[in-house]
Design a protein around this motif. Sequence first.
Motif, mmCIF file in Angstrom:
data_model
loop_
_atom_site.group_PDB
_atom_site.id
_atom_site.type_symbol
_atom_site.label_atom_id
_atom_site.label_comp_id
_atom_site.label_asym_id
_atom_site.label_seq_id
_atom_site.Cartn_x
_atom_site.Cartn_y
_atom_site.Cartn_z
ATOM 1 N N UNK A 360 14.545 -39.970 51.965
ATOM 2 C CA UNK A 360 15.668 -39.172 51.482
ATOM 3 C C UNK A 360 16.938 -39.406 52.311
ATOM 4 N N UNK A 361 16.831 -40.150 53.384
ATOM 5 C CA UNK A 361 17.982 -40.413 54.240
ATOM 6 C C UNK A 361 18.950 -41.373 53.555
ATOM 7 N N UNK A 362 20.230 -41.227 53.866
ATOM 8 C CA UNK A 362 21.239 -42.164 53.361
ATOM 9 C C UNK A 362 21.347 -43.312 54.361
ATOM 10 N N UNK A 363 20.532 -44.328 54.142
ATOM 11 C CA UNK A 363 20.482 -45.447 55.077
ATOM 12 C C UNK A 363 21.663 -46.399 54.917
ATOM 13 N N UNK A 364 22.484 -46.189 53.888
ATOM 14 C CA UNK A 364 23.661 -47.054 53.712
ATOM 15 C C UNK A 364 24.834 -46.630 54.587
ATOM 16 N N UNK A 365 24.716 -45.484 55.275
ATOM 17 C CA UNK A 365 25.838 -44.992 56.078
ATOM 18 C C UNK A 365 26.255 -45.984 57.159
ATOM 19 N N UNK A 366 25.314 -46.761 57.659
ATOM 20 C CA UNK A 366 25.617 -47.720 58.722
ATOM 21 C C UNK A 366 25.890 -49.115 58.226
ATOM 22 N N UNK A 367 26.212 -49.255 56.930
ATOM 23 C CA UNK A 367 26.426 -50.592 56.374
ATOM 24 C C UNK A 367 27.608 -51.304 57.018
ATOM 25 N N UNK A 368 28.520 -50.553 57.625
ATOM 26 C CA UNK A 368 29.651 -51.183 58.296
ATOM 27 C C UNK A 368 29.253 -52.036 59.483
ATOM 28 N N UNK A 369 28.001 -51.890 59.944
ATOM 29 C CA UNK A 369 27.524 -52.721 61.046
ATOM 30 C C UNK A 369 27.289 -54.161 60.621
ATOM 31 N N UNK A 370 27.136 -54.393 59.325
ATOM 32 C CA UNK A 370 26.775 -55.731 58.843
ATOM 33 C C UNK A 370 27.821 -56.787 59.205
ATOM 34 N N UNK A 371 29.119 -56.603 58.889
ATOM 35 C CA UNK A 371 30.077 -57.661 59.234
ATOM 36 C C UNK A 371 30.166 -57.924 60.731
ATOM 37 N N UNK A 372 30.080 -56.863 61.547
ATOM 38 C CA UNK A 372 30.148 -57.066 62.991
ATOM 39 C C UNK A 372 28.915 -57.805 63.507
ATOM 40 N N UNK A 373 27.732 -57.474 62.985
ATOM 41 C CA UNK A 373 26.516 -58.160 63.414
ATOM 42 C C UNK A 373 26.537 -59.626 62.988
ATOM 43 N N UNK A 374 27.027 -59.889 61.778
ATOM 44 C CA UNK A 374 27.125 -61.278 61.318
ATOM 45 C C UNK A 374 28.115 -62.059 62.172
ATOM 46 N N UNK A 375 29.240 -61.443 62.509
ATOM 47 C CA UNK A 375 30.241 -62.086 63.376
ATOM 48 C C UNK A 375 29.648 -62.366 64.754
ATOM 49 N N UNK A 376 28.924 -61.405 65.294
ATOM 50 C CA UNK A 376 28.314 -61.587 66.611
ATOM 51 C C UNK A 376 27.322 -62.731 66.599
#
Length: 402
Positions: A360-376
């Motif tokens: 039931x958690x909204x696991x998409x809330x941290x989707x903003x981490x994706x571009x930074x992780x890909x860049x890293x």
Amino acid sequence: MRAGALALGAILAVVSTFPAMSLGGPPAVVGVYVVIVALVLAADVARPPRWVLGGLVAVVAVGLVVAFVLGPPSWTPGLGSDRADALDVALTRLAGGLYPYTGLTYLGNPITPLPGSLVLAAPFWALTGHAAWQNVAWTLVLLPVLNGGWRLRPAPTLLWALVAITPEVAREFLVGDDLVSSVVPAVAAAAWVLRARSPLFLTTGAVALGIATCTRPHLALVVVIVAVAVGLRPSRRGRKASLPASTDSNDAFLPQGWRAGLLVGGIAALTWAVLIVPFLLGGTDRFSPLHVGAKVTGERGLHPAIVGIAVLALALLVAALVRLRPTTESAVGWCAAAVLIAPTVLSAGFWLLLTSSVWQADLTLGAGAVPFAAWALARSRGEDPSALVTRGFPSRRRRVSA
């Protein structure tokens, strides 16, 4: 590289849980995770011809545009979002001379994007009538950011394609959501600041960082990360003898150490103030982004609990950064990704304690981490921005000897 690939794969799998469940249940999440990790690890040895990379980019870009134009199919319920409509409503009211934050979306929700979102979305809304078209532009911008320039390289290009076709990003293209794409300008601005080699580029980069992060409240932590990273980087003046003569004049006037960090943080913070304060002059009760605080404390506005949480988070973040000393693009990217994935972790932890389940958690809330992780991950191949001399961003650069 392997640990970074696993970390990115895990982030992609977690934030894609909701759309993957809608398309076939938890096994689909596991499948996405395994495929992504396998392909990213394979990128270490893959050396395809340049035309193959160009073809891959073209196919993915066309596919995303088609998905955006067609919209969500009727057999995938529950994938809707009014985030793009919030920008359309706010910009329409602003263009008509009305206060933007008293409007409501088609779902009856208040306008929650901060003013930086309006600035970034305005050109796309003006040209097309729909702010959601910025998804296409920012996703394409991520490609040169990952590659460190306009020349396509195998591993970063493959990383970009993998990010662009994951279920969460595809869902956002279908419905006009922006949890991933809206963070790309912040990644580009962070790279701009870290590569600045003149006061002008450092100042303009800090302004860009302020605008790009003034979209959601928690992105203010990205400003802190970048500013601390700039402050921790060693002075280049001691290495002036190893630099080309043409760079000496720039470095002579470029702030060093904590002065540079404070300059970046101060200018970015001032940019936030310039963007937000005008909308507060008519009364904070009309500034609808403040209602986001009710999701944490149950009360709208700057509740003391929100202030306390923010101060504690800031203190812990600065202490961690001083301890970790992130000075490269890769390190800054991972620190930002760790901070931005926190809402997903907190949501999952809350529902795990409440219901013994995370579904039931909204696991998409941290989707903003994706571009930074890909860049890293893309920048983790030994390229240190402190060894680059920049005349602009991001492609006109040349290496210098250490």
